[in-house]
Scaffold this motif. Structure first.
Motif, PDB file in Angstrom:
ATOM      1  N   ALA A   1       0.842  -1.202   0.000  1.00  0.00           N
ATOM      2  CA  ALA A   1       0.000   0.000   0.000  1.00  0.00           C
ATOM      3  C   ALA A   1       0.879   1.255   0.000  1.00  0.00           C
ATOM      4  N   PHE A   2       1.990   1.195   0.732  1.00  0.00           N
ATOM      5  CA  PHE A   2       2.910   2.336   0.749  1.00  0.00           C
ATOM      6  C   PHE A   2       3.498   2.587  -0.645  1.00  0.00           C
ATOM      7  N   LEU A   3       3.973   1.538  -1.298  1.00  0.00           N
ATOM      8  CA  LEU A   3       4.577   1.699  -2.624  1.00  0.00           C
ATOM      9  C   LEU A   3       3.546   2.173  -3.649  1.00  0.00           C
ATOM     10  N   PHE A   4       2.363   1.578  -3.627  1.00  0.00           N
ATOM     11  CA  PHE A   4       1.305   1.993  -4.545  1.00  0.00           C
ATOM     12  C   PHE A   4       0.911   3.450  -4.268  1.00  0.00           C
ATOM     13  N   GLY A   5       0.764   3.785  -2.994  1.00  0.00           N
ATOM     14  CA  GLY A   5       0.431   5.157  -2.617  1.00  0.00           C
ATOM     15  C   GLY A   5       1.506   6.142  -3.028  1.00  0.00           C
ATOM     16  N   ALA A   6       2.772   5.747  -2.911  1.00  0.00           N
ATOM     17  CA  ALA A   6       3.867   6.633  -3.311  1.00  0.00           C
ATOM     18  C   ALA A   6       3.798   6.957  -4.800  1.00  0.00           C
ATOM     19  N   VAL A   7       3.457   5.957  -5.601  1.00  0.00           N
ATOM     20  CA  VAL A   7       3.317   6.191  -7.047  1.00  0.00           C
ATOM     21  C   VAL A   7       2.164   7.159  -7.321  1.00  0.00           C
ATOM     22  N   ILE A   8       1.019   6.888  -6.704  1.00  0.00           N
ATOM     23  CA  ILE A   8      -0.167   7.727  -6.921  1.00  0.00           C
ATOM     24  C   ILE A   8       0.068   9.150  -6.406  1.00  0.00           C
ATOM     25  N   PHE A   9       0.575   9.277  -5.175  1.00  0.00           N
ATOM     26  CA  PHE A   9       0.790  10.600  -4.607  1.00  0.00           C
ATOM     27  C   PHE A   9       1.921  11.359  -5.292  1.00  0.00           C
TER      28      PHE A   9
END
Length: 170
Positions: free
Chosen positions: A59-67
């Motif tokens: 979730a952190f890695l996916f969120g980092a891409v999105i954010f």
């Protein structure tokens, strides 16, 4: 990590019995990374927190891409806010003293985008955590059974994505 694998791991986390708070806090920490320049001392510190605290890494890695994409869009706002904070006459002495400290200088606080992005991320940290947690709970409670009955989901279950998903879910 390929985006498809990352997405499969994210769905695994959202659909599993993992604590919604862990997934939500991962998104919130990812927001800090996404809103500030990538190669910064602050992001190294956030990464240290990610590794020390029990959160969902996918979730952190996916969120980092999105954010990071959102951060790119709000860079003008971040720069403007950072410039306002850094040029505030009442804070000039504070910034001067901080700049004289080598450790504070490494943090790149004097970068307008870094300062503005960090302030925006701090303001949004708690709301993003709470909203993400509520959305995950609502998804699990109301949408999961409905989503599994959709035709597109049934088509996805026959695809490579589903094979990846079941590999990580098992």
């Amino acid at each position: 990590m390929p985006m498809l694998t990352l997405l499969a791991r994210l769905f695994k986390a959202i659909n599993s019995d993992a604590s919604p708070g862990q997934v939500a806090f991962a998104f919130a920490l990812a927001m800090i990374v996404g809103f500030t320049p990538f190669w910064s001392f602050l992001n190294l510190f956030v990464l240290l927190i990610v590794l020390l605290v029990r959160i969902n890494i996918s979730a952190f890695l996916f969120g980092a891409v999105i954010f990071s994409m959102v951060g790119y869009l709000i860079d003008p706002l971040s720069a403007s806010l950072g410039e306002t904070i850094l040029t505030n006459p009442e804070l000039r002495e504070t910034w001067t003293e901080l700049y004289q400290n080598e450790w504070a200088r490494v943090s790149a606080f004097n970068n307008t985008i870094a300062m503005g992005g960090f302030v925006i991320a701090l303001i949004l940290l708690l709301p993003v955590t709470i909203i993400s947690r509520l959305l995950i709970l609502q998804y699990r409670h109301r949408l999961l059974a409905y989503v599994n009955r959709l035709k597109i989901v049934q088509v996805l279950k026959a695809s490579k994505f589903w094979a990846l998903y079941t590999t990580f879910a098992g």
